[in-house]
Design a protein around this motif. Structure first.
Motif, PDB file in Angstrom:
ATOM      1  N   TYR A   1       8.039  26.652 -10.499  1.00 33.76           N
ATOM      2  CA  TYR A   1       8.520  26.357 -11.864  1.00 33.76           C
ATOM      3  C   TYR A   1       8.432  24.653 -11.844  1.00 33.76           C
ATOM      4  N   TRP A   2       8.621  24.122 -13.056  1.00 31.72           N
ATOM      5  CA  TRP A   2       8.319  22.776 -13.387  1.00 31.72           C
ATOM      6  C   TRP A   2       9.762  22.151 -13.277  1.00 31.72           C
ATOM      7  N   SER A   3       9.803  20.947 -12.610  1.00 30.64           N
ATOM      8  CA  SER A   3      11.318  20.044 -12.614  1.00 30.64           C
ATOM      9  C   SER A   3      11.100  18.927 -13.404  1.00 30.64           C
ATOM     10  N   LEU A   4      12.080  18.610 -14.131  1.00 34.79           N
ATOM     11  CA  LEU A   4      11.953  17.299 -15.043  1.00 34.79           C
ATOM     12  C   LEU A   4      12.655  16.483 -14.188  1.00 34.79           C
ATOM     13  N   CYS A   5      12.012  15.249 -14.044  1.00 32.39           N
ATOM     14  CA  CYS A   5      12.629  14.158 -13.437  1.00 32.39           C
ATOM     15  C   CYS A   5      12.395  12.826 -14.255  1.00 32.39           C
ATOM     16  N   ARG A   6      13.348  11.904 -13.833  1.00 32.82           N
ATOM     17  CA  ARG A   6      13.355  10.531 -14.461  1.00 32.82           C
ATOM     18  C   ARG A   6      13.763   9.372 -13.373  1.00 32.82           C
ATOM     19  N   VAL A   7      12.842   8.373 -13.622  1.00 35.70           N
ATOM     20  CA  VAL A   7      13.030   7.355 -12.402  1.00 35.70           C
ATOM     21  C   VAL A   7      14.322   6.598 -12.648  1.00 35.70           C
ATOM     22  N   THR A   8      15.180   6.637 -11.575  1.00 36.03           N
ATOM     23  CA  THR A   8      16.465   5.896 -11.571  1.00 36.03           C
ATOM     24  C   THR A   8      16.471   4.742 -10.991  1.00 36.03           C
ATOM     25  N   LYS A   9      15.632   4.191  -9.988  1.00 33.81           N
ATOM     26  CA  LYS A   9      15.660   3.175  -9.379  1.00 33.81           C
ATOM     27  C   LYS A   9      14.075   2.744  -8.912  1.00 33.81           C
ATOM     28  N   CYS A  10      13.722   1.553  -9.134  1.00 29.07           N
ATOM     29  CA  CYS A  10      12.119   1.220  -9.205  1.00 29.07           C
ATOM     30  C   CYS A  10      12.342  -0.206  -8.823  1.00 29.07           C
ATOM     31  N   GLU A  11      12.168  -0.621  -7.563  1.00 26.47           N
ATOM     32  CA  GLU A  11      12.021  -2.140  -7.003  1.00 26.47           C
ATOM     33  C   GLU A  11      10.744  -1.982  -6.330  1.00 26.47           C
ATOM     34  N   PRO A  12       9.644  -2.535  -6.823  1.00 18.03           N
ATOM     35  CA  PRO A  12       8.225  -2.506  -6.029  1.00 18.03           C
ATOM     36  C   PRO A  12       8.502  -2.966  -4.516  1.00 18.03           C
ATOM     37  N   GLU A  13       7.726  -2.336  -3.838  1.00 15.89           N
ATOM     38  CA  GLU A  13       7.486  -2.318  -2.360  1.00 15.89           C
ATOM     39  C   GLU A  13       9.024  -2.307  -1.623  1.00 15.89           C
ATOM     40  N   ARG A  14       9.944  -1.793  -2.323  1.00 16.98           N
ATOM     41  CA  ARG A  14      11.197  -1.621  -1.679  1.00 16.98           C
ATOM     42  C   ARG A  14      11.687  -0.245  -1.864  1.00 16.98           C
ATOM     43  N   LEU A  15      11.990   0.063  -3.093  1.00 18.96           N
ATOM     44  CA  LEU A  15      12.730   1.414  -3.434  1.00 18.96           C
ATOM     45  C   LEU A  15      12.107   2.020  -4.903  1.00 18.96           C
TER      46      LEU A  15
ATOM     47  N   ARG B   1       0.914  -1.021  -0.026  1.00 22.09           N
ATOM     48  CA  ARG B   1      -0.047  -0.070  -0.040  1.00 22.09           C
ATOM     49  C   ARG B   1       0.893   1.342   0.144  1.00 22.09           C
ATOM     50  N   VAL B   2       2.007   1.050   0.711  1.00 25.23           N
ATOM     51  CA  VAL B   2       2.808   2.348   0.951  1.00 25.23           C
ATOM     52  C   VAL B   2       3.486   2.588  -0.560  1.00 25.23           C
ATOM     53  N   TRP B   3       3.938   1.532  -1.276  1.00 23.18           N
ATOM     54  CA  TRP B   3       4.412   1.429  -2.540  1.00 23.18           C
ATOM     55  C   TRP B   3       3.503   2.036  -3.493  1.00 23.18           C
ATOM     56  N   ALA B   4       2.330   1.769  -3.323  1.00 21.79           N
ATOM     57  CA  ALA B   4       1.161   2.375  -4.351  1.00 21.79           C
ATOM     58  C   ALA B   4       1.343   3.738  -4.397  1.00 21.79           C
ATOM     59  N   LEU B   5       1.227   4.494  -3.196  1.00 16.51           N
ATOM     60  CA  LEU B   5       1.387   5.757  -2.835  1.00 16.51           C
ATOM     61  C   LEU B   5       2.499   6.446  -3.295  1.00 16.51           C
TER      62      LEU B   5
END
Length: 155
Positions: A68-82, A19-23
């Motif tokens: 202002y708008w900030s451009l962002c890119r996902v660099t790490k994505c480990e579901p339910e962890r990071l 649930r935390v990950w989904a948020l």
């Protein structure tokens, strides 16, 4: 914290990591929680969290401006962890923000963190303004996490 060019805040939430990950990985909801970023949206064809996904966040610095708008890119994505993302222009990352999730009994220990890139001009900035900005960021992260906790624990 001033020497590390970053900081972090942890809050335990009575909600499972799923649930935390989904948020935390749904960047379109950050406006509900952050005192500085009042909206975000996926961009460049991205529709959800995965390494390389792009989004932009609409920021009101220190909660008062400038905006202002900030451009962002996902660099790490480990579901339910990071979940971590870089902020900056294409090829010029300035800092990194992220969430680490650790199961804790029936809940989750959630750590939000930021880390500036180790570039000479950012080292100068941190030397001059790091303590002040670090405290501001840590207050903002605590506010964000406490607001998330309220939503997650209300369900």
């Amino acid at each position: 914290m001033a020497r590390t060019m970053g900081g972090e805040v942890s809050v335990r939430m009575d909600a499972p990591p799923s649930r935390v990950w989904a948020l935390v990985s749904d960047v379109t909801r950050i406006g509900e929680f952050s005192p500085e970023t009042f909206e975000a949206k996926w961009t460049r064809g991205s529709t959800g969290p995965e390494v390389g996904a792009s989004f932009k966040g609409h920021v009101k610095r220190n909660g008062v401006g400038p905006t202002y708008w900030s451009l962002c890119r996902v660099t790490k994505c480990e579901p339910e962890r990071l979940f971590e993302f870089s902020v900056g222009a294409d090829g010029v990352d300035i800092n990194n923000w992220g969430y680490r999730l650790e199961p804790d009994g029936d809940g989750t220990l959630v750590t939000e963190y930021f880390r500036l890139e180790p570039k000479w001009y950012l080292r100068g900035y941190w030397l001059l303004l790091g303590a002040l900005r670090g405290r501001t960021n840590e207050r903002g992260m605590r506010t964000t996490l406490e607001r998330m906790k309220t939503v997650l624990e209300a369900d």
